[in-house]
Design a protein around this motif. Structure first.
Motif, mmCIF file in Angstrom:
data_model
loop_
_atom_site.group_PDB
_atom_site.id
_atom_site.type_symbol
_atom_site.label_atom_id
_atom_site.label_comp_id
_atom_site.label_asym_id
_atom_site.label_seq_id
_atom_site.Cartn_x
_atom_site.Cartn_y
_atom_site.Cartn_z
ATOM 1 N N PRO A 60 0.850 -1.197 0.000
ATOM 2 C CA PRO A 60 0.000 0.000 0.000
ATOM 3 C C PRO A 60 0.884 1.244 0.000
ATOM 4 C CG PRO A 60 -0.645 -1.548 1.731
ATOM 5 C CD PRO A 60 0.652 -2.030 1.191
ATOM 6 N N ASN B 39 -3.229 11.452 7.635
ATOM 7 C CA ASN B 39 -3.638 10.991 6.301
ATOM 8 C C ASN B 39 -3.031 9.611 5.986
ATOM 9 O OD1 ASN B 39 -5.010 13.360 5.989
ATOM 10 N ND2 ASN B 39 -3.416 14.357 4.761
ATOM 11 N N LYS C 142 -4.965 6.979 7.876
ATOM 12 C CA LYS C 142 -6.263 6.717 7.224
ATOM 13 C C LYS C 142 -6.089 5.757 6.047
ATOM 14 C CE LYS C 142 -8.373 11.184 8.386
ATOM 15 N NZ LYS C 142 -8.781 12.511 7.852
ATOM 16 N N GLU C 143 -5.016 5.963 5.268
ATOM 17 C CA GLU C 143 -4.756 5.073 4.126
ATOM 18 C C GLU C 143 -4.420 3.667 4.602
ATOM 19 O OE1 GLU C 143 -4.900 5.398 0.822
ATOM 20 O OE2 GLU C 143 -5.714 7.419 0.989
ATOM 21 N N ALA D 240 -5.476 2.249 7.261
ATOM 22 C CA ALA D 240 -6.675 1.615 7.819
ATOM 23 C C ALA D 240 -7.615 1.089 6.744
ATOM 24 C CB ALA D 240 -7.417 2.613 8.708
ATOM 25 N N GLN D 241 -7.452 1.544 5.501
ATOM 26 C CA GLN D 241 -8.383 1.131 4.444
ATOM 27 C C GLN D 241 -8.112 -0.301 3.965
ATOM 28 O OE1 GLN D 241 -8.355 3.974 1.261
ATOM 29 N NE2 GLN D 241 -9.221 5.610 2.524
#
Length: 280
Positions: free
Chosen positions: A210, A273, A276-277, A279-280
């Motif tokens: 990721p 930020n 958040k990425e 956690a996706q």
């Protein structure tokens, strides 16, 4: 959680980003894997520094047992061995310490000795455990140093680790990112910056990591790196402005997020930020 920060070349802002992300996080580790030219410690100025040496094994030949079959010479793909006047010679500078010659010798004429190729240091700067790997000049590879630093750090492992990768996309970068949870790519707003960004973008795709991009040195003008991200649907994590205050603090080896409330807020926002990425 391990977050790697990488870029296609030096000078893009990779260390600026990784140092400041670590500085705004809770208790964490900062690992400087740019072992050919580490500089994160110049900013952190760690205290209570511990040090250990990193070694690799290189072959030693017993000429009283060697029969001159040359199997070891033929096996070595790095041309580190030569058979000259009834004895084997080793060129230590190009030996990759694979151990193949030891395993292959039918006469048990090859043993190994340790050779120091670099050092690891670890110290503390406020809430950050600062780790630095340094390779001796002229050594063939920094991979063993990076591997030792990541697998056997000098301080207990923290829940959060920021890895300041070497520039480019070579094997030392691959070693740095292979076990991370997320990759942050730092890019400059130029056509050349797009070329460098594309190199590391292809690498993280190959490793199926990721990832997202931080655009550095942003101005009120067209940004080819941003256009590249939009074209390839790469998440943009945030933007760092081309700013005189930031440049002056950074050139004085100061951590901008510790010196300026404005930049503390900026890097805190970038870290949010990233999380958040993740956690996706």
């Amino acid at each position: 959680m391990k977050i790697a920060v990488l870029s296609g070349k030096g000078g893009t802002g990779k260390t600026l980003v990784s140092v400041n992300l670590a500085s705004v996080a809770d208790t964490c580790s900062y690992m400087d894997c740019d072992v050919e030219e580490p500089n994160g410690n110049f900013f952190f100025k760690p205290k209570e520094v511990k040090e250990k040496k990193v070694s690799v094994c290189i072959p030693v030949f017993d000429n009283t047992k060697c029969t001159g079959c040359r199997k070891c010479v033929d096996f070595c793909k790095f041309n580190a061995l030569a058979y000259i006047k009834d004895r084997v010679f080793i060129f230590e500078e190009v030996c990759h310490s694979c151990g193949g010659c030891v395993l292959l010798c039918p006469e048990d004429a090859v043993s190994e000795k340790k050779k120091v190729i670099g050092t690891l240091e670890a110290g503390v700067s406020e809430q950050v455990h600062v780790h630095t790997g340094t390779m001796k000049t002229g050594e063939v590879s920094g991979v063993p140093i990076i591997k030792e630093m990541l697998e056997n750090p000098l301080t207990p492992k923290d829940a959060m680790t920021f890895i300041d990768c070497p520039p480019g996309s070579a094997c030392i970068v691959m070693e740095s990112i292979k076990d991370v949870d997320f990759c942050v790519l730092v890019a400059e707003p130029t056509v050349f910056g797009v070329h460098n960004l594309s190199m590391v973008y292809e690498l993280v795709k190959l490793f199926k990591k990721p990832h997202g991009v931080i655009l550095n040195k942003c101005m009120d003008a067209e940004n080819p790196a941003e256009a590249y991200c939009l074209e390839h649907r790469i998440p943009i994590l945030g933007r760092i402005p081309f700013d005189k205050e930031l440049g002056a603090l950074n050139s004085d080896a100061k951590i901008v997020s510790r010196e300026s409330e404005k930049y503390h807020s900026l890097f805190s926002s970038l870290l949010q930020n990233i999380m958040k990425e993740v956690a996706q």
